[in-house]
Design an enzyme around this catalytic site. Sequence first.
Site, PDB file in Angstrom:
ATOM      1  N   ALA A  49       0.602  -1.240   0.264  1.00  0.00           N
ATOM      2  CA  ALA A  49       0.433   0.120  -0.180  1.00  0.00           C
ATOM      3  C   ALA A  49       1.053   1.103   0.477  1.00  0.00           C
ATOM      4  O   ALA A  49       2.047   0.964   0.652  1.00  0.00           O
ATOM      5  CB  ALA A  49      -0.905  -0.019   1.244  1.00  0.00           C
ATOM      6  N   TYR A  88      -6.259   8.700   2.924  1.00  0.00           N
ATOM      7  CA  TYR A  88      -5.075   6.729   3.558  1.00  0.00           C
ATOM      8  C   TYR A  88      -5.843   6.609   4.129  1.00  0.00           C
ATOM      9  O   TYR A  88      -5.774   5.798   3.772  1.00  0.00           O
ATOM     10  CB  TYR A  88      -3.801   7.819   4.079  1.00  0.00           C
ATOM     11  CG  TYR A  88      -2.701   6.995   4.741  1.00  0.00           C
ATOM     12  CD1 TYR A  88      -2.360   5.444   4.315  1.00  0.00           C
ATOM     13  CD2 TYR A  88      -3.145   6.474   5.633  1.00  0.00           C
ATOM     14  CE1 TYR A  88      -1.836   4.865   4.762  1.00  0.00           C
ATOM     15  CE2 TYR A  88      -2.068   5.566   6.643  1.00  0.00           C
ATOM     16  CZ  TYR A  88      -1.573   4.558   5.878  1.00  0.00           C
ATOM     17  OH  TYR A  88      -1.332   3.411   6.608  1.00  0.00           O
ATOM     18  N   HIS A 113       9.012  10.041   8.539  1.00  0.00           N
ATOM     19  CA  HIS A 113       8.603   9.624   9.501  1.00  0.00           C
ATOM     20  C   HIS A 113       9.877  10.390  11.137  1.00  0.00           C
ATOM     21  O   HIS A 113      11.076  10.194  10.809  1.00  0.00           O
ATOM     22  CB  HIS A 113       8.650   7.871   9.704  1.00  0.00           C
ATOM     23  CG  HIS A 113       8.189   7.824   9.533  1.00  0.00           C
ATOM     24  ND1 HIS A 113       7.778   6.814   7.586  1.00  0.00           N
ATOM     25  CD2 HIS A 113       6.579   7.270   9.702  1.00  0.00           C
ATOM     26  CE1 HIS A 113       6.590   5.981   7.183  1.00  0.00           C
ATOM     27  NE2 HIS A 113       5.329   6.916   8.523  1.00  0.00           N
ATOM     28  N   ASP A 166      -2.421  16.257  12.210  1.00  0.00           N
ATOM     29  CA  ASP A 166      -1.614  15.851  12.918  1.00  0.00           C
ATOM     30  C   ASP A 166      -2.306  15.638  14.253  1.00  0.00           C
ATOM     31  O   ASP A 166      -2.925  16.651  15.318  1.00  0.00           O
ATOM     32  CB  ASP A 166      -0.315  16.263  13.415  1.00  0.00           C
ATOM     33  CG  ASP A 166       0.924  15.772  13.182  1.00  0.00           C
ATOM     34  OD1 ASP A 166       0.961  14.868  12.456  1.00  0.00           O
ATOM     35  OD2 ASP A 166       1.770  16.475  13.030  1.00  0.00           O
TER      36      ASP A 166
HETATM   37  N1  UFG Z   1       7.567  14.882  13.303  1.00  0.00           N
HETATM   38  C1  UFG Z   1       8.026  16.034  13.288  1.00  0.00           C
HETATM   39  N2  UFG Z   1       8.841  15.942  12.459  1.00  0.00           N
HETATM   40  C2  UFG Z   1       9.350  15.629  12.002  1.00  0.00           C
HETATM   41  C3  UFG Z   1       8.112  14.375  11.666  1.00  0.00           C
HETATM   42  C4  UFG Z   1       7.594  13.629  12.282  1.00  0.00           C
HETATM   43  O1  UFG Z   1       7.835  16.619  14.481  1.00  0.00           O
HETATM   44  O2  UFG Z   1      10.272  16.011  11.127  1.00  0.00           O
HETATM   45  C5  UFG Z   1       5.991  14.254  14.384  1.00  0.00           C
HETATM   46  C6  UFG Z   1       4.706  14.656  13.519  1.00  0.00           C
HETATM   47  O3  UFG Z   1       4.337  15.516  13.721  1.00  0.00           O
HETATM   48  C7  UFG Z   1       4.074  13.681  14.768  1.00  0.00           C
HETATM   49  C8  UFG Z   1       5.301  12.985  15.312  1.00  0.00           C
HETATM   50  O4  UFG Z   1       5.724  13.135  15.004  1.00  0.00           O
HETATM   51  O5  UFG Z   1       3.603  14.308  15.633  1.00  0.00           O
HETATM   52  C9  UFG Z   1       5.043  11.345  14.207  1.00  0.00           C
HETATM   53  O6  UFG Z   1       5.235  11.551  13.024  1.00  0.00           O
HETATM   54  P1  UFG Z   1       5.154  10.682  12.330  1.00  0.00           P
HETATM   55  O7  UFG Z   1       5.376  11.216  10.712  1.00  0.00           O
HETATM   56  O8  UFG Z   1       6.293   9.963  12.780  1.00  0.00           O
HETATM   57  O9  UFG Z   1       3.974   9.120  12.187  1.00  0.00           O
HETATM   58  P2  UFG Z   1       2.362   9.561  12.102  1.00  0.00           P
HETATM   59  O10 UFG Z   1       2.009   9.659  13.789  1.00  0.00           O
HETATM   60  O11 UFG Z   1       2.161  11.089  11.532  1.00  0.00           O
HETATM   61  O12 UFG Z   1       2.330   8.550  11.395  1.00  0.00           O
HETATM   62  C10 UFG Z   1       1.870   7.567  11.779  1.00  0.00           C
HETATM   63  C11 UFG Z   1       2.079   6.141  10.218  1.00  0.00           C
HETATM   64  C12 UFG Z   1       1.349   6.882   9.303  1.00  0.00           C
HETATM   65  C13 UFG Z   1      -0.218   6.766   9.868  1.00  0.00           C
HETATM   66  C14 UFG Z   1      -0.260   7.915  10.827  1.00  0.00           C
HETATM   67  C15 UFG Z   1      -1.711   7.896  11.281  1.00  0.00           C
HETATM   68  O13 UFG Z   1       3.462   6.204  10.059  1.00  0.00           O
HETATM   69  O14 UFG Z   1       0.986   5.817   8.694  1.00  0.00           O
HETATM   70  O15 UFG Z   1       0.743   7.613  11.622  1.00  0.00           O
HETATM   71  O16 UFG Z   1      -1.745   8.950  11.914  1.00  0.00           O
HETATM   72  F1  UFG Z   1      -0.597   7.227   8.965  1.00  0.00           F
END
Ligand code: UFG
Length: 353
Positions: free
Chosen positions: A92, A160, A213, A308
Amino acid sequence: MTTPDSMRRVLVTGAAGYIGSHACMRLIESGCRVVGLDDLSRGHRGATRALESAASRAPGEFEFVEGSIADRTGTVELLTDRRIEVVMHFAAFAYVGESVERPLLYYDNNAGGACRLLQAVEEAGVPRFVFSSTCATYGEPPEDRIPIAEDCPQSPINPYGRSKLMVERMLEDRVEAARTAGTPFAATMLRYFNVAGSDPEGRVGEDHRPETHLIPICLEVAAGRREALVIHGDDYPTPDGTCIRDYVHVVDLVDAHLAVMDAMKDGELRRYNVGLGHGWSVREVLESCRRVTGRDIPATMGPRRPGDPPTLFANASSIGRDLDWSPRFTDLDETVATAWRWMQANPSGYGAD
Ligand code: UFG
Protein backbone atom coordinates in the site's frame (compact mmCIF):
# COMPACT_ATOMS: atom_id res chain seq x y z
CA MET A 1 13.05 -26.87 -4.63
CA THR A 2 10.49 -29.19 -3.08
CA THR A 3 8.56 -27.81 -0.15
CA PRO A 4 7.47 -30.27 2.51
CA ASP A 5 3.70 -30.35 2.95
CA SER A 6 4.07 -29.49 6.63
CA MET A 7 5.47 -26.04 5.81
CA ARG A 8 2.99 -23.18 6.08
CA ARG A 9 2.70 -21.47 2.68
CA VAL A 10 2.25 -17.72 2.99
CA LEU A 11 2.01 -14.97 0.36
CA VAL A 12 3.27 -11.60 1.59
CA THR A 13 2.33 -8.59 -0.56
CA GLY A 14 4.61 -5.58 -0.22
CA ALA A 15 7.43 -7.96 0.69
CA ALA A 16 10.12 -5.48 -0.34
CA GLY A 17 8.75 -2.69 1.88
CA TYR A 18 9.57 -1.83 5.48
CA ILE A 19 6.97 -3.88 7.37
CA GLY A 20 6.49 -6.53 4.67
CA SER A 21 10.20 -7.38 4.63
CA HIS A 22 10.26 -7.75 8.41
CA ALA A 23 7.19 -10.01 8.21
CA CYS A 24 8.91 -12.20 5.61
CA MET A 25 11.99 -12.45 7.84
CA ARG A 26 9.99 -13.69 10.85
CA LEU A 27 7.99 -16.12 8.72
CA ILE A 28 11.16 -17.56 7.20
CA GLU A 29 12.68 -17.88 10.66
CA SER A 30 9.61 -19.70 11.89
CA GLY A 31 9.83 -22.28 9.11
CA CYS A 32 7.27 -21.01 6.60
CA ARG A 33 7.46 -21.20 2.83
CA VAL A 34 7.15 -17.51 1.95
CA VAL A 35 6.30 -16.07 -1.45
CA GLY A 36 7.00 -12.34 -1.47
CA LEU A 37 5.10 -10.28 -4.04
CA ASP A 38 6.07 -6.67 -4.75
CA ASP A 39 5.96 -4.42 -7.81
CA LEU A 40 9.04 -2.56 -6.51
CA SER A 41 7.35 0.81 -7.07
CA ARG A 42 8.24 1.73 -3.50
CA GLY A 43 9.92 -1.38 -2.14
CA HIS A 44 13.57 -2.29 -2.57
CA ARG A 45 15.20 -5.15 -4.41
CA GLY A 46 17.90 -4.98 -1.75
CA ALA A 47 15.33 -6.12 0.80
CA THR A 48 14.41 -9.17 -1.27
CA ARG A 49 18.10 -10.07 -1.62
CA ALA A 50 18.49 -9.85 2.15
CA LEU A 51 15.51 -12.18 2.54
CA GLU A 52 16.90 -14.67 0.02
CA SER A 53 20.18 -14.68 1.86
CA ALA A 54 18.47 -15.13 5.28
CA ALA A 55 16.38 -17.99 3.89
CA SER A 56 19.51 -19.91 2.91
CA ARG A 57 20.34 -20.16 6.64
CA ALA A 58 16.82 -20.39 8.13
CA PRO A 59 14.34 -23.24 8.46
CA GLY A 60 11.93 -21.56 6.05
CA GLU A 61 12.06 -20.73 2.35
CA PHE A 62 11.70 -17.48 0.42
CA GLU A 63 10.82 -16.80 -3.18
CA PHE A 64 10.47 -13.30 -4.60
CA VAL A 65 7.97 -12.59 -7.38
CA GLU A 66 7.95 -9.16 -9.00
CA GLY A 67 4.36 -8.30 -9.75
CA SER A 68 1.37 -6.22 -8.83
CA ILE A 69 -1.66 -7.00 -6.68
CA ALA A 70 -3.63 -5.23 -9.41
CA ASP A 71 -2.92 -8.15 -11.76
CA ARG A 72 -5.80 -10.34 -10.68
CA THR A 73 -5.16 -13.17 -13.14
CA GLY A 74 -1.46 -13.28 -12.28
CA THR A 75 -2.25 -13.38 -8.58
CA VAL A 76 -4.76 -16.22 -8.98
CA GLU A 77 -2.11 -18.23 -10.83
CA LEU A 78 0.48 -17.50 -8.15
CA LEU A 79 -1.84 -18.40 -5.27
CA THR A 80 -2.95 -21.60 -6.96
CA ASP A 81 0.44 -22.71 -8.23
CA ARG A 82 2.19 -22.17 -4.84
CA ARG A 83 -0.83 -23.60 -2.94
CA ILE A 84 -0.92 -20.54 -0.67
CA GLU A 85 -2.79 -20.95 2.63
CA VAL A 86 -2.45 -17.46 4.10
CA VAL A 87 -2.18 -14.02 2.51
CA MET A 88 -0.62 -11.17 4.49
CA HIS A 89 -1.37 -7.94 2.69
CA PHE A 90 1.07 -5.06 3.28
CA ALA A 91 1.32 -3.56 -0.22
CA ALA A 92 0.00 0.00 0.00
CA PHE A 93 0.98 3.64 -0.26
CA ALA A 94 1.32 5.18 3.19
CA TYR A 95 2.06 8.91 3.04
CA VAL A 96 -0.74 10.94 4.56
CA GLY A 97 0.40 14.17 2.84
CA GLU A 98 0.62 12.51 -0.58
CA SER A 99 -2.83 11.01 -0.08
CA VAL A 100 -4.26 14.51 0.37
CA GLU A 101 -2.56 15.74 -2.80
CA ARG A 102 -3.25 12.65 -4.91
CA PRO A 103 -6.32 10.98 -3.37
CA LEU A 104 -7.20 8.89 -6.43
CA LEU A 105 -3.77 7.28 -6.40
CA TYR A 106 -4.54 6.09 -2.88
CA TYR A 107 -8.07 4.92 -3.63
CA ASP A 108 -6.82 3.09 -6.70
CA ASN A 109 -3.76 1.43 -5.19
CA ASN A 110 -4.86 0.86 -1.60
CA ALA A 111 -8.58 0.21 -2.02
CA GLY A 112 -8.80 -0.87 -5.68
CA GLY A 113 -5.65 -2.98 -5.40
CA ALA A 114 -6.94 -4.70 -2.27
CA CYS A 115 -10.26 -5.41 -3.97
CA ARG A 116 -8.54 -7.12 -6.90
CA LEU A 117 -6.33 -9.03 -4.49
CA LEU A 118 -9.36 -10.17 -2.49
CA GLN A 119 -11.06 -11.31 -5.69
CA ALA A 120 -7.98 -13.38 -6.54
CA VAL A 121 -7.90 -14.78 -2.99
CA GLU A 122 -11.56 -15.79 -3.33
CA GLU A 123 -11.07 -17.33 -6.78
CA ALA A 124 -8.06 -19.33 -5.60
CA GLY A 125 -9.91 -20.41 -2.44
CA VAL A 126 -7.26 -19.12 -0.01
CA PRO A 127 -8.85 -19.42 3.44
CA ARG A 128 -6.90 -16.85 5.54
CA PHE A 129 -6.22 -13.14 5.07
CA VAL A 130 -4.35 -10.72 7.35
CA PHE A 131 -4.70 -7.02 6.52
CA SER A 132 -2.33 -4.22 7.43
CA SER A 133 -4.65 -1.50 8.68
CA THR A 134 -3.88 1.64 10.63
CA CYS A 135 -4.82 3.82 13.55
CA ALA A 136 -5.35 6.49 10.87
CA THR A 137 -8.79 4.88 10.37
CA TYR A 138 -9.80 6.38 13.76
CA GLY A 139 -9.12 9.96 12.66
CA GLU A 140 -9.01 12.32 15.63
CA PRO A 141 -10.76 10.50 18.46
CA PRO A 142 -12.18 12.63 21.29
CA GLU A 143 -10.10 12.79 24.47
CA ASP A 144 -12.39 10.43 26.36
CA ARG A 145 -11.70 7.68 23.75
CA ILE A 146 -7.92 7.67 24.39
CA PRO A 147 -6.36 5.12 24.84
CA ILE A 148 -8.08 4.03 21.64
CA ALA A 149 -9.88 0.69 21.75
CA GLU A 150 -11.09 -1.23 18.70
CA ASP A 151 -14.69 -0.09 19.20
CA CYS A 152 -13.73 3.59 18.93
CA PRO A 153 -15.75 5.10 16.03
CA GLN A 154 -13.71 5.19 12.83
CA SER A 155 -13.75 8.56 11.16
CA PRO A 156 -10.55 9.03 9.15
CA ILE A 157 -9.49 12.57 8.29
CA ASN A 158 -7.45 11.91 5.15
CA PRO A 159 -7.67 9.78 1.97
CA TYR A 160 -4.97 7.39 3.27
CA GLY A 161 -7.06 6.53 6.33
CA ARG A 162 -10.25 6.34 4.24
CA SER A 163 -8.62 4.01 1.70
CA LYS A 164 -7.62 1.64 4.51
CA LEU A 165 -11.07 1.82 6.10
CA MET A 166 -12.60 0.87 2.73
CA VAL A 167 -10.59 -2.34 2.78
CA GLU A 168 -11.82 -3.08 6.30
CA ARG A 169 -15.38 -2.76 4.99
CA MET A 170 -14.60 -5.08 2.05
CA LEU A 171 -13.30 -7.68 4.47
CA GLU A 172 -16.37 -7.41 6.70
CA ASP A 173 -18.63 -8.08 3.73
CA ARG A 174 -16.44 -10.81 2.32
CA VAL A 175 -16.32 -12.71 5.62
CA GLU A 176 -20.08 -12.35 6.00
CA ALA A 177 -20.64 -13.74 2.48
CA ALA A 178 -18.31 -16.68 3.15
CA ARG A 179 -20.11 -17.40 6.41
CA THR A 180 -23.47 -17.40 4.64
CA ALA A 181 -22.19 -19.62 1.85
CA GLY A 182 -20.39 -21.91 4.31
CA THR A 183 -17.07 -21.55 2.49
CA PRO A 184 -13.87 -21.52 4.52
CA PHE A 185 -12.52 -18.00 5.04
CA ALA A 186 -11.35 -15.84 7.93
CA ALA A 187 -9.72 -12.41 8.06
CA THR A 188 -8.00 -10.18 10.57
CA MET A 189 -7.30 -6.49 10.38
CA LEU A 190 -4.43 -5.25 12.48
CA ARG A 191 -4.55 -1.52 13.14
CA TYR A 192 -0.98 -0.37 13.58
CA PHE A 193 0.03 2.59 15.65
CA ASN A 194 3.50 4.12 14.98
CA VAL A 195 5.75 1.36 13.71
CA ALA A 196 9.43 1.86 14.50
CA GLY A 197 12.81 0.13 14.74
CA SER A 198 14.50 -2.47 12.56
CA ASP A 199 15.45 -6.12 12.58
CA PRO A 200 17.75 -6.41 15.64
CA GLU A 201 20.17 -8.47 13.53
CA GLY A 202 20.34 -5.68 10.97
CA ARG A 203 19.37 -7.79 7.96
CA VAL A 204 16.48 -5.58 6.82
CA GLY A 205 15.52 -2.06 7.82
CA GLU A 206 13.55 1.10 7.16
CA ASP A 207 14.23 2.96 3.91
CA HIS A 208 11.42 5.34 2.91
CA ARG A 209 11.98 7.77 0.07
CA PRO A 210 11.23 10.45 1.01
CA GLU A 211 11.49 9.87 4.74
CA THR A 212 8.81 11.64 6.78
CA HIS A 213 8.79 9.65 10.04
CA LEU A 214 10.09 11.10 13.27
CA ILE A 215 12.62 8.49 14.44
CA PRO A 216 14.46 7.99 11.12
CA ILE A 217 14.56 11.76 10.61
CA CYS A 218 16.14 12.28 14.05
CA LEU A 219 18.67 9.56 13.20
CA GLU A 220 19.44 11.10 9.81
CA VAL A 221 20.26 14.33 11.64
CA ALA A 222 22.46 12.35 14.04
CA ALA A 223 24.21 10.77 11.06
CA GLY A 224 24.89 14.20 9.55
CA ARG A 225 22.55 13.68 6.60
CA ARG A 226 20.16 16.46 7.63
CA GLU A 227 20.83 19.70 9.41
CA ALA A 228 18.12 19.64 12.07
CA LEU A 229 14.84 18.10 13.10
CA VAL A 230 11.91 20.44 12.64
CA ILE A 231 9.45 19.81 15.46
CA HIS A 232 5.96 20.22 14.04
CA GLY A 233 4.45 22.38 16.75
CA ASP A 234 4.80 22.64 20.54
CA ASP A 235 1.45 24.23 21.33
CA TYR A 236 -0.58 21.01 21.61
CA PRO A 237 -2.56 20.19 24.77
CA THR A 238 0.07 17.67 25.98
CA PRO A 239 2.49 17.94 28.95
CA ASP A 240 5.40 19.30 26.85
CA GLY A 241 3.28 20.73 24.02
CA THR A 242 4.41 18.21 21.37
CA CYS A 243 2.37 15.33 19.93
CA ILE A 244 2.26 11.96 21.65
CA ARG A 245 2.40 8.70 19.69
CA ASP A 246 2.56 4.97 20.48
CA TYR A 247 5.80 3.56 18.96
CA VAL A 248 5.56 -0.21 18.50
CA HIS A 249 8.63 -2.13 17.36
CA VAL A 250 8.31 -3.64 13.89
CA VAL A 251 9.39 -7.08 15.17
CA ASP A 252 6.66 -7.08 17.81
CA LEU A 253 4.20 -5.95 15.15
CA VAL A 254 5.05 -8.77 12.78
CA ASP A 255 4.91 -11.26 15.65
CA ALA A 256 1.27 -10.25 16.04
CA HIS A 257 0.71 -11.34 12.41
CA LEU A 258 2.24 -14.74 13.08
CA ALA A 259 0.15 -15.17 16.22
CA VAL A 260 -3.11 -14.31 14.48
CA MET A 261 -2.34 -16.46 11.45
CA ASP A 262 -2.50 -19.54 13.65
CA ALA A 263 -5.48 -18.40 15.71
CA MET A 264 -8.09 -17.59 13.06
CA LYS A 265 -11.04 -19.90 12.57
CA ASP A 266 -13.34 -20.14 9.56
CA GLY A 267 -16.05 -17.48 9.53
CA GLU A 268 -14.17 -15.18 11.92
CA LEU A 269 -13.38 -11.54 11.41
CA ARG A 270 -10.96 -10.10 13.96
CA ARG A 271 -9.82 -6.53 14.56
CA TYR A 272 -6.88 -5.70 16.79
CA ASN A 273 -4.98 -2.57 17.65
CA VAL A 274 -1.25 -3.16 17.73
CA GLY A 275 0.58 -0.71 19.97
CA LEU A 276 2.19 -0.56 23.40
CA GLY A 277 -0.70 1.13 25.17
CA HIS A 278 1.17 4.32 26.00
CA GLY A 279 2.97 7.04 24.13
CA TRP A 280 5.98 9.31 23.95
CA SER A 281 6.05 12.96 22.91
CA VAL A 282 8.13 14.26 20.01
CA ARG A 283 10.53 15.80 22.53
CA GLU A 284 10.85 12.48 24.38
CA VAL A 285 11.61 10.68 21.12
CA LEU A 286 14.24 13.30 20.28
CA GLU A 287 15.86 12.84 23.71
CA SER A 288 15.88 9.08 23.23
CA CYS A 289 17.61 9.47 19.84
CA ARG A 290 20.18 11.77 21.44
CA ARG A 291 20.87 9.24 24.21
CA VAL A 292 21.15 6.28 21.84
CA THR A 293 23.37 7.98 19.27
CA GLY A 294 25.38 10.07 21.74
CA ARG A 295 25.04 12.93 19.27
CA ASP A 296 23.60 16.38 19.61
CA ILE A 297 20.69 16.28 17.03
CA PRO A 298 19.83 19.97 16.61
CA ALA A 299 16.10 20.73 16.54
CA THR A 300 14.14 23.80 15.52
CA MET A 301 10.51 24.62 16.13
CA GLY A 302 8.14 24.74 13.18
CA PRO A 303 4.39 25.16 12.77
CA ARG A 304 1.91 22.34 13.30
CA ARG A 305 1.68 19.78 10.49
CA PRO A 306 -1.89 19.69 9.17
CA GLY A 307 -3.82 16.61 10.25
CA ASP A 308 -1.65 15.69 13.27
CA PRO A 309 -3.89 14.79 16.23
CA PRO A 310 -2.31 15.77 19.59
CA THR A 311 -2.37 12.33 21.20
CA LEU A 312 -2.76 8.83 19.79
CA PHE A 313 -2.08 5.66 21.69
CA ALA A 314 -3.66 2.26 21.73
CA ASN A 315 -5.65 0.26 24.13
CA ALA A 316 -4.02 -2.98 22.98
CA SER A 317 -5.56 -5.23 25.59
CA SER A 318 -7.66 -7.28 23.11
CA ILE A 319 -4.68 -8.67 21.25
CA GLY A 320 -2.89 -9.35 24.53
CA ARG A 321 -5.89 -11.26 25.84
CA ASP A 322 -6.85 -13.22 22.72
CA LEU A 323 -3.42 -14.04 21.30
CA ASP A 324 -1.19 -13.86 24.34
CA TRP A 325 0.73 -11.17 22.47
CA SER A 326 2.86 -8.75 24.40
CA PRO A 327 5.56 -6.45 23.07
CA ARG A 328 9.17 -7.32 23.85
CA PHE A 329 10.39 -3.83 22.98
CA THR A 330 8.89 -1.58 25.64
CA ASP A 331 11.95 0.63 26.13
CA LEU A 332 12.02 3.36 23.48
CA ASP A 333 15.84 3.53 23.58
CA GLU A 334 16.05 -0.14 22.60
CA THR A 335 13.69 0.41 19.69
CA VAL A 336 15.66 3.44 18.52
CA ALA A 337 18.93 1.49 18.93
CA THR A 338 17.80 -1.14 16.41
CA ALA A 339 16.97 1.56 13.85
CA TRP A 340 20.30 3.31 14.52
CA ARG A 341 22.28 0.10 14.07
CA TRP A 342 20.72 -0.50 10.65
CA MET A 343 21.20 3.09 9.57
CA GLN A 344 24.85 3.07 10.56
CA ALA A 345 25.50 -0.17 8.71
CA ASN A 346 23.50 1.04 5.67
CA PRO A 347 24.12 4.78 5.37
CA SER A 348 22.27 4.99 2.08
CA GLY A 349 19.60 2.44 2.98
CA TYR A 350 19.29 -0.17 0.25
CA GLY A 351 21.34 2.12 -2.01
CA ALA A 352 20.34 2.30 -5.65
CA ASP A 353 18.01 -0.68 -5.15
N1 UFG B 1 7.23 14.94 13.52
C1 UFG B 1 7.97 16.09 13.70
N2 UFG B 1 8.96 16.35 12.80
C2 UFG B 1 9.24 15.53 11.74
C3 UFG B 1 8.47 14.35 11.58
C4 UFG B 1 7.46 14.09 12.49
O1 UFG B 1 7.76 16.86 14.63
O2 UFG B 1 10.14 15.84 10.94
C5 UFG B 1 6.15 14.65 14.48
C6 UFG B 1 4.79 14.59 13.82
O3 UFG B 1 4.26 15.87 13.67
C7 UFG B 1 4.03 13.69 14.78
C8 UFG B 1 5.11 12.75 15.32
O4 UFG B 1 6.35 13.37 15.04
O5 UFG B 1 3.56 14.47 15.84
C9 UFG B 1 5.10 11.39 14.63
O6 UFG B 1 5.13 11.62 13.23
P1 UFG B 1 5.38 10.46 12.15
O7 UFG B 1 5.35 11.12 10.81
O8 UFG B 1 6.59 9.69 12.54
O9 UFG B 1 4.15 9.50 12.35
P2 UFG B 1 2.59 9.82 12.25
O10 UFG B 1 2.07 9.74 13.64
O11 UFG B 1 2.26 11.04 11.51
O12 UFG B 1 2.15 8.67 11.27
C10 UFG B 1 1.85 7.39 11.67
C11 UFG B 1 2.06 6.44 10.51
C12 UFG B 1 1.11 6.74 9.39
C13 UFG B 1 -0.28 6.75 9.91
C14 UFG B 1 -0.38 7.72 11.05
C15 UFG B 1 -1.75 7.73 11.67
O13 UFG B 1 3.40 6.53 10.08
O14 UFG B 1 1.24 5.77 8.39
O15 UFG B 1 0.53 7.37 12.06
O16 UFG B 1 -1.95 8.90 12.39
F1 UFG B 1 -1.14 7.15 8.97
